[in-house]
Design an enzyme around this catalytic site. Structure first.
Site, PDB file in Angstrom:
ATOM      1  N   THR A 194      45.393  43.117  37.201  1.00 17.64           N
ATOM      2  CA  THR A 194      46.627  43.408  38.022  1.00 17.64           C
ATOM      3  C   THR A 194      45.996  42.734  39.460  1.00 17.64           C
ATOM      4  O   THR A 194      46.916  42.363  40.372  1.00 17.64           O
ATOM      5  CB  THR A 194      47.154  44.749  38.311  1.00 17.64           C
ATOM      6  OG1 THR A 194      45.969  45.558  38.698  1.00 17.64           O
ATOM      7  CG2 THR A 194      47.646  45.436  37.033  1.00 17.64           C
ATOM      8  N   ASP A 209      29.910  37.863  52.899  1.00 19.68           N
ATOM      9  CA  ASP A 209      30.178  39.291  51.819  1.00 19.68           C
ATOM     10  C   ASP A 209      29.335  40.236  52.909  1.00 19.68           C
ATOM     11  O   ASP A 209      28.343  40.162  53.013  1.00 19.68           O
ATOM     12  CB  ASP A 209      29.490  39.218  50.854  1.00 19.68           C
ATOM     13  CG  ASP A 209      29.995  40.380  49.903  1.00 19.68           C
ATOM     14  OD1 ASP A 209      30.495  40.284  48.728  1.00 19.68           O
ATOM     15  OD2 ASP A 209      29.467  41.486  50.444  1.00 19.68           O
TER      16      ASP A 209
HETATM   17  N1  URA Z   1      35.138  41.114  52.292  1.00 20.37           N
HETATM   18  C1  URA Z   1      33.933  40.499  52.853  1.00 20.37           C
HETATM   19  O1  URA Z   1      32.687  41.329  52.608  1.00 20.37           O
HETATM   20  N2  URA Z   1      34.122  39.436  53.255  1.00 20.37           N
HETATM   21  C2  URA Z   1      35.117  38.683  53.467  1.00 20.37           C
HETATM   22  O2  URA Z   1      35.193  37.490  54.031  1.00 20.37           O
HETATM   23  C3  URA Z   1      36.255  39.393  52.629  1.00 20.37           C
HETATM   24  C4  URA Z   1      36.202  40.261  52.068  1.00 20.37           C
END
Ligand code: URA
Length: 209
Positions: A108, A200
């Site tokens: 989903t 991230d």
């Molecule tokens: N989560 C992250 O860590 N970085 C992003 O750019 C988007 C979601």
């Protein structure tokens, strides 16, 4: 009605620049996220109610103010939210800390809660929900659902960087929630990363890849 606050304090903007920079290593990244969380907590607590009490200073009696509102709960969305908790606790050391973990269902693509542990007096507390990145808003909306289902009434959401899509998602699903952002970015890319963002957040905080 909830509001959106972009906290453009020069110290926050300066530190956010180094948080974004890909040359910033894990140790410094973690320290900077912690510092920005503290600075944002200063702003997020600006509307805390006060009451007047009488005290004795060494010189005379004085009327002075102390906090009078509800106790605070801080809730990081796992895993990256953890990086902001200590920074907030520096200003609100007596706050209790809950945790909410969500994963994305591969079919989903919706966030599903796999972990939630909150203070047992949820209804008595005001909550600060923290996650460094507000991307699509799916996790934040679900985490707020989770808090509300358990009785939370007053929730503020705090992130370092937000995409407009995420801000809109919270405003739509939870118009009562105030949103605090250090940097409002341009967009999401096709992989769901915020552009220009910081990459991230979890990997950069914990040194994983
Ligand atoms: N989560 C992250 O860590 N970085 C992003 O750019 C988007 C979601």
């Amino acid at each position: 009605m909830g509001n959106v606050y972009v906290i453009d304090h020069p110290l926050i903007q300066h530190k956010l620049t180094y948080i974004r920079d890909k040359h910033t290593g894990t140790k410094e990244f973690r320290e900077l996220v912690d510092e920005v969380a503290t600075l944002m907590a200063f702003e997020i607590t600006r509307d805390m109610p006060l009451q007047e009490i009488e005290i004795d200073t060494p010189v005379s009696k004085a009327k002075a103010k102390i906090l009078s509102g509800k106790k605070i709960g801080i809730v990081p969305i796992l895993r990256a939210g953890i990086g902001m908790v200590d920074g907030v606790l520096k200003l609100i050391p007596a706050a209790k800390v809950g945790h909410i973990g969500l994963y994305r269902d591969p079919k989903t693509l919706k966030p599903v809660e796999y972990y939630a542990k909150l203070p047992n007096d949820v209804e008595e507390r005001d909550f600060i929900l923290v996650d460094p990145m507000l991307a699509t808003g799916g996790s934040a909306v679900e985490a707020i659902n989770s808090l509300k289902t358990r009785g939370a009434k007053n929730i503020k959401f705090m992130c370092l960087i937000a995409a407009p899509e995420g801000v809109d998602a919270i405003k739509e699903a939870h118009p009562d929630v105030d949103i605090y952002i250090a940097g409002l970015d341009e967009k999401l890319n096709e992989k769901g990363y915020i552009v220009p963002g910081l990459g991230d957040a979890g990997d950069r905080l914990f040194g994983t890849k």
